[in-house]
Design a protein around this motif. Structure first.
Motif, PDB file in Angstrom:
ATOM      1  N   UNK A 120       0.928  -1.086   0.099  1.00  0.00           N
ATOM      2  CA  UNK A 120      -0.057   0.107   0.034  1.00  0.00           C
ATOM      3  C   UNK A 120       1.358   1.400  -0.003  1.00  0.00           C
ATOM      4  N   UNK A 121       2.066   1.822   0.444  1.00  0.00           N
ATOM      5  CA  UNK A 121       2.972   2.111   1.050  1.00  0.00           C
ATOM      6  C   UNK A 121       3.370   3.088  -0.697  1.00  0.00           C
ATOM      7  N   UNK A 122       4.164   1.610  -1.155  1.00  0.00           N
ATOM      8  CA  UNK A 122       4.041   2.568  -2.596  1.00  0.00           C
ATOM      9  C   UNK A 122       3.525   2.059  -3.532  1.00  0.00           C
TER      10      UNK A 122
ATOM     11  N   UNK B 264      10.678  -8.299  -2.609  1.00  0.00           N
ATOM     12  CA  UNK B 264      10.859  -8.720  -4.074  1.00  0.00           C
ATOM     13  C   UNK B 264       9.277  -8.570  -4.642  1.00  0.00           C
ATOM     14  N   UNK B 265       8.595  -9.547  -3.573  1.00  0.00           N
ATOM     15  CA  UNK B 265       7.070  -9.632  -3.920  1.00  0.00           C
ATOM     16  C   UNK B 265       6.459  -8.528  -3.907  1.00  0.00           C
ATOM     17  N   UNK B 266       6.554  -8.099  -3.103  1.00  0.00           N
ATOM     18  CA  UNK B 266       6.215  -6.479  -3.581  1.00  0.00           C
ATOM     19  C   UNK B 266       6.136  -5.879  -4.520  1.00  0.00           C
ATOM     20  N   UNK B 267       7.182  -5.463  -5.040  1.00  0.00           N
ATOM     21  CA  UNK B 267       7.676  -4.907  -6.345  1.00  0.00           C
ATOM     22  C   UNK B 267       7.363  -5.978  -7.316  1.00  0.00           C
ATOM     23  N   UNK B 268       7.228  -6.887  -7.244  1.00  0.00           N
ATOM     24  CA  UNK B 268       6.343  -8.081  -8.599  1.00  0.00           C
ATOM     25  C   UNK B 268       5.538  -7.237  -8.889  1.00  0.00           C
ATOM     26  N   UNK B 269       4.619  -7.573  -7.578  1.00  0.00           N
ATOM     27  CA  UNK B 269       2.782  -6.816  -7.717  1.00  0.00           C
ATOM     28  C   UNK B 269       2.751  -5.940  -8.069  1.00  0.00           C
ATOM     29  N   UNK B 270       3.387  -4.566  -7.542  1.00  0.00           N
ATOM     30  CA  UNK B 270       3.425  -3.024  -8.277  1.00  0.00           C
ATOM     31  C   UNK B 270       3.771  -4.157  -9.615  1.00  0.00           C
ATOM     32  N   UNK B 271       4.813  -3.902 -10.029  1.00  0.00           N
ATOM     33  CA  UNK B 271       5.100  -3.621 -11.342  1.00  0.00           C
ATOM     34  C   UNK B 271       3.688  -4.428 -11.914  1.00  0.00           C
TER      35      UNK B 271
ATOM     36  N   UNK C 132       9.154  10.827  -4.141  1.00  0.00           N
ATOM     37  CA  UNK C 132      10.424   9.931  -3.622  1.00  0.00           C
ATOM     38  C   UNK C 132      10.456   8.737  -2.573  1.00  0.00           C
ATOM     39  N   UNK C 133      10.206   7.862  -2.461  1.00  0.00           N
ATOM     40  CA  UNK C 133      10.418   6.539  -1.382  1.00  0.00           C
ATOM     41  C   UNK C 133      11.435   6.306  -0.673  1.00  0.00           C
ATOM     42  N   UNK C 134      11.940   6.471   0.228  1.00  0.00           N
ATOM     43  CA  UNK C 134      13.052   5.390   0.908  1.00  0.00           C
ATOM     44  C   UNK C 134      12.185   4.339   1.435  1.00  0.00           C
ATOM     45  N   UNK C 135      13.376   3.511   0.673  1.00  0.00           N
ATOM     46  CA  UNK C 135      12.817   1.658   1.574  1.00  0.00           C
ATOM     47  C   UNK C 135      14.391   1.337   3.048  1.00  0.00           C
ATOM     48  N   UNK C 136      14.303   1.744   3.663  1.00  0.00           N
ATOM     49  CA  UNK C 136      15.848   1.208   4.174  1.00  0.00           C
ATOM     50  C   UNK C 136      15.591  -0.340   5.161  1.00  0.00           C
ATOM     51  N   UNK C 137      16.858  -1.288   4.140  1.00  0.00           N
ATOM     52  CA  UNK C 137      16.663  -2.446   4.973  1.00  0.00           C
ATOM     53  C   UNK C 137      17.875  -3.012   5.888  1.00  0.00           C
ATOM     54  N   UNK C 138      17.425  -3.613   7.224  1.00  0.00           N
ATOM     55  CA  UNK C 138      18.659  -2.981   8.666  1.00  0.00           C
ATOM     56  C   UNK C 138      18.373  -4.280   9.204  1.00  0.00           C
ATOM     57  N   UNK C 139      19.102  -4.657  10.201  1.00  0.00           N
ATOM     58  CA  UNK C 139      19.161  -5.659  10.939  1.00  0.00           C
ATOM     59  C   UNK C 139      19.655  -6.078  11.734  1.00  0.00           C
TER      60      UNK C 139
END
Length: 467
Positions: free
Chosen positions: A80-82, A109-116, A218-225
Motif C-alpha cells: 500500500x505504501x509503494x 521483491x514480492x511487493x515490487x513484483x506485484x506492484x509492476x 520519492x520513497x526511501x526503503x531501508x533494510x537493516x538487521x
C-alpha cells in the motif's frame, strides 16, 4: 551284439522327418525401441535440469516466485505504501527491520513484483538499489544513482558545489512537469546501518529531506538487521524520517516449519511434465512425514529458524538429484545436513602438518593454564620444547626458524589472530596472539586427522597436571 547299421538312404530319410533344433538367437532391440529409449532418457534429463533450475532460483536468488510465510500484514502495509507513491505521487520513507534470513529482501521483491503487474504502475516507477557494502561513501553512492537513473550524459562534466545540489540536479532532470506527472523514484538502501556511518550522513539527510518536501515523488526503503538503528541517526536526519518501521520476526513453530519445508520443496503447478511434478510432490509429502527427515529438520530448527539455512540444506539435497536418482530420499537430507554442519575451521586443521598441530595443542594448553589470556610465539615455542623433551624418542626436534615459519602459516590461515596491529620495531616472537579455535574443535579435528602420532593425541587430551 551291435544293432545292424542303417543304410545311408534310410539315415537321410530319417533326418528329413525329424525337425532339427535351431540354436536360440537373442533378438536385438529394433532401431525404433532404441530411439524411444533415448528420447525418454533425454526427456527425464530435461526434467531434472528444469527441477534444479527452479530450485536454484528459489533458494539462491531471493526469487519472488516463491511464497512468503507469516508476513501477510507486513506485505499489505508495504504494498500500500509503494502503491500510493506510484499511483498518487506521495513521498514516503520506511525501514524494514529484522534478523538476517528473516525475509526482508524476499518481502520487498514480492511487493515490487506485484506492484509492476498493476496497470497504473506499468513503466511509471524508477528503482535505485544501493548496498552499504558496495557504496562505501556518498561520492560512490551518487555515481551509482546517476548510473541507475541513466543520467550520465545529462551530468557530463558539470561541477557541483555540494552533494545536495548534485542530487537535486539529477531529480530535476527526471521531471516531466508538476508533482502528479513526475516519475516516482524508489530508493532501496540495503545494509542501511552502513550508510549511517557515512560522513555527516549526507546521503540519508538529502534523501529523507526530498521525501518530506513537495518535490519529485520519492520513497526511501531501508533494510537493516539493527534494532537500534534510529538511535544511530543524527537529529536532523531523524527529524526528516517518517518513523515507519516494518518488523519481521521468524515467529513460526516446528509444525509450520515442516509446512514451509514442504512448500519450499514442492514443484509449481505449471511445471512442464505434470506426471513427474505429481510424483515429486507426493514424494515430498512422504518426506515431510518421515521420522528421519523430521529429526534433521528439528536439529536445524533448534539451531536457527533462519530460512537461509533451510534453503542451503535443501539446495545441498537437491544437488544429489540425477537421472538415475530422480527423487529425494531421507538419506540425501541426512548427507546434506552432515555437509551443512561441517566446521570449516576443523577442515582446515585436517590439512595441517604435525608440527602445526603440535603448535595448536601448545596454544590450547596455554589457554587452559592462563584462562584464555593472550600468548606470544615464545611461550608457544617453550611449551612445544617441553613436549619434545618428554617425547624425544618419538618426535623430531625442529629448529626455531622452522617452528616460526609454521606459526606464521597458522597466522595466514587465520587460526591465530594478533591482538594489535604489529609495528615495525616490535619483535615477532613477542607479539600477543589469540587462538581462534576452541578445545572441542581441536579434539574433533584430531579424531579424524590421518596418521596422527599417538603421543600427540595423548598430549592434546592430557590434563593440566602433565604440564
Amino acid at each position: 551284439m551291435h544293432p545292424p547299421a542303417r543304410p545311408a538312404s534310410a539315415r537321410a530319410l530319417a533326418s528329413l522327418r525329424e525337425p532339427r533344433m535351431q540354436p536360440v538367437r537373442r533378438m536385438k532391440p529394433s532401431a525404433m525401441s532404441k530411439r524411444k529409449l533415448k528420447e525418454s532418457s533425454a526427456e527425464s534429463a530435461e526434467c531434472i535440469s528444469q527441477v534444479q533450475k527452479i530450485f536454484r532460483e528459489r533458494f539462491c536468488h531471493h526469487c519472488a516466485a516463491g511464497k512468503l510465510f507469516g508476513m501477510e500484514q507486513q506485505y499489505r502495509h508495504l504494498l500500500e505504501l509503494l502503491r500510493r507513491t506510484t499511483v498518487h505521487g506521495e513521498s514516503n520513507s520506511a525501514l524494514i527491520i529484522g534478523p538476517r534470513g528473516s525475509g526482508k529482501t524476499a518481502l520487498l521483491n514480492h511487493v515490487l513484483k506485484d506492484l509492476r503487474e498493476m496497470e497504473q504502475v506499468t513503466e511509471n516507477l524508477l528503482e535505485v538499489h544501493l548496498n552499504g557494502l558496495l557504496q562505501t561513501n556518498d561520492k560512490v553512492a551518487l555515481k551509482e544513482i546517476t548510473r541507475q537513473l541513466q543520467l550520465e550524459n545529462v551530468v557530463g562534466d558539470k561541477v557541483f558545489g555540494s552533494f545536495a545540489e548534485n542530487l537535486a540536479f539529477l531529480l530535476e532532470a527526471l521531471r516531466k512537469g508538476n508533482r502528479t506527472s513526475s516519475c516516482p523514484i524508489l530508493f532501496v538502501l540495503d545494509e542501511f546501518d552502513l550508510f549511517v556511518h557515512h560522513k555527516n550522513q549526507t546521503l540519508l539527510y538529502n534523501l529523507f529531506d526530498i521525501s518530506q518536501s513537495a518535490q519529485t515523488p520519492v520513497t526511501v526503503i531501508g533494510l537493516t538487521c539493527r534494532q537500534d538503528i534510529l538511535e544511530l541517526l543524527e537529529k536532523r536526519v531523524k527529524s526528516r524520517f517518517s518513523h515507519r518501521q516494518i518488523y519481521l520476526m521468524n515467529s513460526f513453530d516446528f509444525k509450520q516449519y515442516i509446512k514451509i519445508f514442504q512448500k519450499q520443496l514442492s514443484l509449481p503447478a505449471e511445471f512442464p511434465d505434470e506426471s513427474f511434478a505429481q510424483k515429486w510432490n507426493n514424494n515430498v509429502q512422504h518426506l515431510s512425514e518421515d521420522k528421519t527427515v523430521q529429526d534433521v529438520l528439528q536439529n536445524l530448527f533448534h539451531h536457527t529458524k533462519d530460512l537461509h539455512s533451510l534453503h542451503l540444506l535443501l539446495m545441498l539435497a537437491v544437488s544429489a538429484v540425477t537421472v538415475h536418482h530422480p527423487l529425494l530420499t531421507p538419506a540425501d537430507l541426512q548427507e546434506a545436513s552432515r555437509q551443512h554442519r561441517t566446521d570449516s575451521k576443523a577442515n582446515i586443521v585436517h590439512g595441517l602438518s604435525v608440527l602445526e598441530i603440535c603448535l595448536i595443542i601448545a596454544m590450547k594448553h596455554l589457554n587452559d593454564v592462563y584462562d584464555g589470556e593472550p600468548f606470544n610465539f615464545q611461550m608457544v615455542y617453550n611449551e612445544f620444547q617441553k613436549f619434545i623433551q618428554r617425547k624425544a624418542h618419538s618426535m623430531y626436534n625442529f629448529e626455531k626458524p622452522v617452528v616460526m615459519k609454521a606459526f606464521e602459516h597458522l597466522l595466514q590461515l587465520e587460526l591465530v589472530k594478533p591482538l594489535e596491529r604489529p609495528s615495525v620495531r616490535a619483535q615477532r616472537e613477542y607479539l600477543l596472539m589469540k587462538l581462534l579455535l576452541d578445545s572441542s574443535q581441536i579434539m574433533d579435528a584430531l579424531q579424524v586427522y590421518p596418521n596422527c602420532p599417538t603421543d600427540v593425541k595423548q598430549w592434546a587430551a592430557s590434563s593440566l597436571s602433565w604440564l
